[in-house]
Design an enzyme around this catalytic site. Structure first.
Site, mmCIF file in Angstrom:
data_model
loop_
_atom_site.group_PDB
_atom_site.id
_atom_site.type_symbol
_atom_site.label_atom_id
_atom_site.label_comp_id
_atom_site.label_asym_id
_atom_site.label_seq_id
_atom_site.Cartn_x
_atom_site.Cartn_y
_atom_site.Cartn_z
ATOM 1 N N HIS A 72 0.836 -1.219 0.000
ATOM 2 C CA HIS A 72 0.000 0.000 0.000
ATOM 3 C C HIS A 72 0.868 1.265 0.000
ATOM 4 O O HIS A 72 0.587 2.231 0.712
ATOM 5 C CB HIS A 72 -0.994 -0.007 1.166
ATOM 6 C CG HIS A 72 -0.394 -0.122 2.536
ATOM 7 N ND1 HIS A 72 -0.943 -0.915 3.530
ATOM 8 C CD2 HIS A 72 0.686 0.471 3.116
ATOM 9 C CE1 HIS A 72 -0.242 -0.801 4.637
ATOM 10 N NE2 HIS A 72 0.758 0.043 4.409
ATOM 11 N N HIS A 95 10.856 -3.122 3.281
ATOM 12 C CA HIS A 95 11.229 -1.713 3.241
ATOM 13 C C HIS A 95 11.537 -1.226 4.653
ATOM 14 O O HIS A 95 11.012 -1.736 5.632
ATOM 15 C CB HIS A 95 10.150 -0.838 2.588
ATOM 16 C CG HIS A 95 8.811 -0.811 3.277
ATOM 17 N ND1 HIS A 95 8.015 -1.926 3.442
ATOM 18 C CD2 HIS A 95 8.109 0.222 3.817
ATOM 19 C CE1 HIS A 95 6.887 -1.588 4.040
ATOM 20 N NE2 HIS A 95 6.924 -0.293 4.299
#
Length: 294
Positions: free
Chosen positions: A12, A193
């Site tokens: 997202h 990430h």
């Protein structure tokens, strides 16, 4: 009765929404990504779910660190886009399905999941970006939405096993809903990430792809992956992948992965997308290609 027609796993990443909203998703940087997400839009057009139950994490938009719930479900009739510091995204308001949401909340609590019931909440990029990936930029979302927020920000986060079992309980709740309602369940966030510290910008493509294989084909093993392993291998924000296990738990043990696409980098993240259907109850025909990562 209710029916879960498939599961979608998707990152997202907020820059996806920004690029769509500002008309900047053009050029070489975005072209492969644009092509890679088209199959999920085709899938949504074919399946036409009535409700999208979206498992995501709030980014200090609806909640704050003053009170942290492990699992929260929105039961409101509408959910507005949140102002994340630069104004709300110019996307449609999410129309809820309060009847189904309350049914799921009751079923989960009676199954001993301590859900926080939220009667009013704004939804941020964690929820609206997956909708944009799946539907583009319509004037109104062609589905109702039930938000289910998971704490993956503040330690201690729930285990992968707990998330997987939550998905199983959601499946039980949807199956017992008396109205004929098609539900697509989204697991969002990740993949690898890290946004801060010495490892900022970390992307671990090999680990992510192996984890996706495990999540699809051996969820009993995937749910045992420790928090420490996620943090070590995928960065401080990579632990968001546990939300994909909620989606996976809502499906059969054996699934068909009808599509997979990964791409790195998108912003400073490894983008991932998968579409899963129950192998015993396929709702579409054929198998889409699985795009290799670059």
């Amino acid at each position: 009765m209710g029916k879960i027609v498939g599961g979608i796993g998707t990152s997202h990443i907020p820059s996806i929404g920004a690029a769509m909203d500002n008309g900047t998703m053009v050029g070489e940087y975005w072209q492969r990504f644009v092509n890679g997400i088209q199959p999920v839009r085709d899938w949504m057009e074919e399946v036409k779910p009535d409700v999208c139950l979206i498992v995501y994490n709030d980014h200090a938009s609806a909640f704050s660190l003053e009170s942290i719930a492990t699992f929260s479900i929105g039961v409101a009739p509408q959910f507005n886009p949140a102002d994340e510091g630069y104004g709300p995204r110019q996307v449609p308001v999410c129309e809820g399905n309060s009847e189904l949401a309350w049914h799921i909340a009751e079923s989960l609590i009676l199954d001993e999941f301590d859900m926080t019931i939220v009667n009013e909440m704004d939804v941020d990029h964690g929820l609206t970006v997956p909708l944009s990936v799946a539907y583009g930029q319509p004037k109104a979302w062609p589905c109702q939405v039930i938000p289910l927020a998971v704490n993956v920000v503040q330690y201690p986060q729930p285990t992968g096993n707990r998330c997987y079992n939550l998905g199983k309980a959601i499946r039980k709740a949807v199956d017992s809903f008396p109205d004929d309602t098609k539900v697509a369940i989204f697991g969002t966030g990740g993949l690898s990430h890290q946004l801060q510290g010495e490892r900022a910008g970390l992307i671990n493509v090999e680990y992510d792809c192996n984890w996706l294989d495990l999540m699809v084909n051996d969820p009993d093993a995937a749910k045992k992956v420790s928090h420490t392993e996620y943090l070590r291998e995928t960065g401080s924000e990579g632990i968001e992948a546990i939300m994909w296990l909620v989606m996976r738990g809502a499906l059969d043990e054996k699934v068909d992965e009808v599509y997979r696409f990964t791409h790195a980098p998108v912003s400073n993240s490894h983008y991932g997308l998968t579409i899963l259907e129950n192998a015993s109850d396929r709702v579409t025909e054929g198998t889409m290609s699985k795009e290799p990562n670059i």
